[in-house]
Design an enzyme around this catalytic site. Structure first.
Site: not given
Ligand code: PLP
Length: 418
Positions: A236, A273, A275-276, A345, A374
């Site tokens: 997050g 953990e 991601g983004r 369109c 994403y």
């Molecule tokens: C999507 C998700 C993440 C990653 O979130 P980001 O905002 O991309 O860092 C981590 N843990 C869980 C459980 C998620 O669903």
């Protein structure tokens, strides 16, 4: 340290692409070297004893995973599909398996993978996991995902906890969950998992949140007579698309975290953990302008591609930042506000609205940074049957920043959706 965006190598690759072919450009370009540098810096800033996993749902392309792998402890899978994809592409790397709605078949796959940890999202899922472990005579490491409210840490745009959601368990369910675990010696409770929000851009608020997680887990250990090793504080870490320099300050967070853990004399391990924040800056979506037109007094640039490749702008509800790489066409519009659209369109196919541009013409390229997470993988590519974008991966650089392969060409692969 926050996000760095460098367009030079991507721009050079697009220039080369255009020399080779008259086809209008429509491509994702991934700067794998930038990704490696970034994730390595993230890793090196993290205090000792903290673990870093990558949430693959942000972007699970094989070259992306390969670049990240040396700098992370493992990967987080949010579905059975991701679990099998990660297992195939990163064999041997520890996996975390979370997400709501796990099938029995997914759970069976997960507990058969050595070093796979399951994040349990509900009491019902925990009962199914216990039954499957019993039936298959397997053991598993388990984290309970908890949905708790934490005061004073503010809301972000995307909240997964502290309110009714499909994710995790309420604290009130904890005694029942622990009772199931006590009756199921095949399952080992290793820790608690929290992922309450995405888009967190404030490092000091996030530190307070992590501090609260640690307090709460110590309290649960005391109150319920359990012992765990690890707290997974989720991902997050936020990206400010409009001004990347205001994104989450990872370096400041890690510094504060080091102090916090030392002051607390903390015995629990911490795991993250994201991601983004890991992969967003490595990717660019590039579309060539096909038409520049005026409609009822407003300017539009229609470009090759659209939100069926790059759904991030409508998904975020924002005007995506972009740069214009001029071609050789005569200027069609100058010093005006222009809305950037794709080929679909539907009036929803908008990547940025009423953006000031100095000059624009058919044949120019619109290059959208921050398209590494994403982006392609959340897009509805089959809508309208346009062909997919090209997928280009810039070759790695050596220490001096020189592309290592002789001709410095990209790998061009068939686009895949994991
Ligand atoms: C999507 C998700 C993440 C990653 O979130 P980001 O905002 O991309 O860092 C981590 N843990 C869980 C459980 C998620 O669903």
């Amino acid at each position: 340290m926050t996000l760095r965006i460098d367009e030079s190598r991507v721009r050079e690759e697009v220039r080369r692409l255009r020399q080779e072919s008259d086809d209008p450009v429509c491509a994702y370009v991934y700067d794998i070297d930038a990704l490696r540098t970034h994730v390595r810096a993230m890793r090196e800033a993290l205090p000792a004893g903290c673990e870093l996993y990558y949430a693959a749902k942000a972007n699970a392309d094989a070259p992306v995973l390969a670049a990240i792998a040396p700098w992370v402890d493992g990967f987080e899978a949010a579905s059975g599909g991701e679990l099998r994809w990660l297992r195939a592409h990163q064999p041997g790397k520890p996996l975390l398996f979370g997400g709501p709605g796990k099938l029995d078949a997914d759970i069976r796959d997960a507990i058969a993978i050595p070093g796979c940890t399951l994040h349990v999202e509900s009491l019902g899922e925990l009962r199914r996991l216990a039954a499957i472990a019993h039936r298959t005579n397997r053991t598993a490491s388990v984290f309970l995902r908890m949905n708790i409210g934490v005061d004073g840490v503010g809301d972000t745009r995307l909240m997964m906890g502290g309110k009714p959601t499909p994710f995790g368990m309420d604290e009130a369910d904890l005694p029942a969950a622990l009772a199931i675990l006590r009756e199921t010696p095949r399952l080992t409770l290793e820790g608690f998992h929290f992922h309450l929000m995405s888009h967190q851009c404030d490092a000091s608020i996030h530190l307070r949140l992590v501090n609260t997680y640690l307090d709460i887990v110590h309290r649960w250990q005391r109150d319920h007579g359990v012992a765990v090793t690890t707290v997974n504080a989720g991902g997050g870490f936020g990206v400010d698309y409009a001004d990347p320099s205001r994104s989450f300050d990872w370096a400041a967070f890690c510094e504060g975290l080091g102090r916090l853990l030392a002051e607390r004399d903390e015995t629990l391990r911490l795991r993250f953990e994201p991601g983004r924040f890991v992969s967003v800056a490595c990717g660019w979506y590039v579309m060539e302008v096909l038409d520049v037109k005026r409609s009822h007094g407003e300017w539009f640039a229609v470009a090759h591609g659209g939100t069926h490749h790059f759904r991030t702008p409508p998904a975020q509800g924002h005007d995506h930042p972009f740069v214009v790489w001029r071609g050789h066409g005569d200027v069609a519009v100058a010093h005006e506000k222009v809305t950037l659209v794709g080929q679909l369109c539907t009036p929803k196919d908008v990547l940025a609205r009423r953006q000031p541009v100095d000059a624009l013409a058919p044949g120019d390229c619109l290059a959208f940074p921050l398209a590494g997470a994403y982006a392609w993988n959340i897009s509805h590519q089959n809508f309208l049957m346009h062909p997919p974008p090209r997928m280009l991966y810039l070759p790695p650089c050596d220490a001096a920043g020189v592309a290592s392969r002789h001709d410095a060409r990209c790998a061009d692969v068939v686009p895949s959706k994991p």
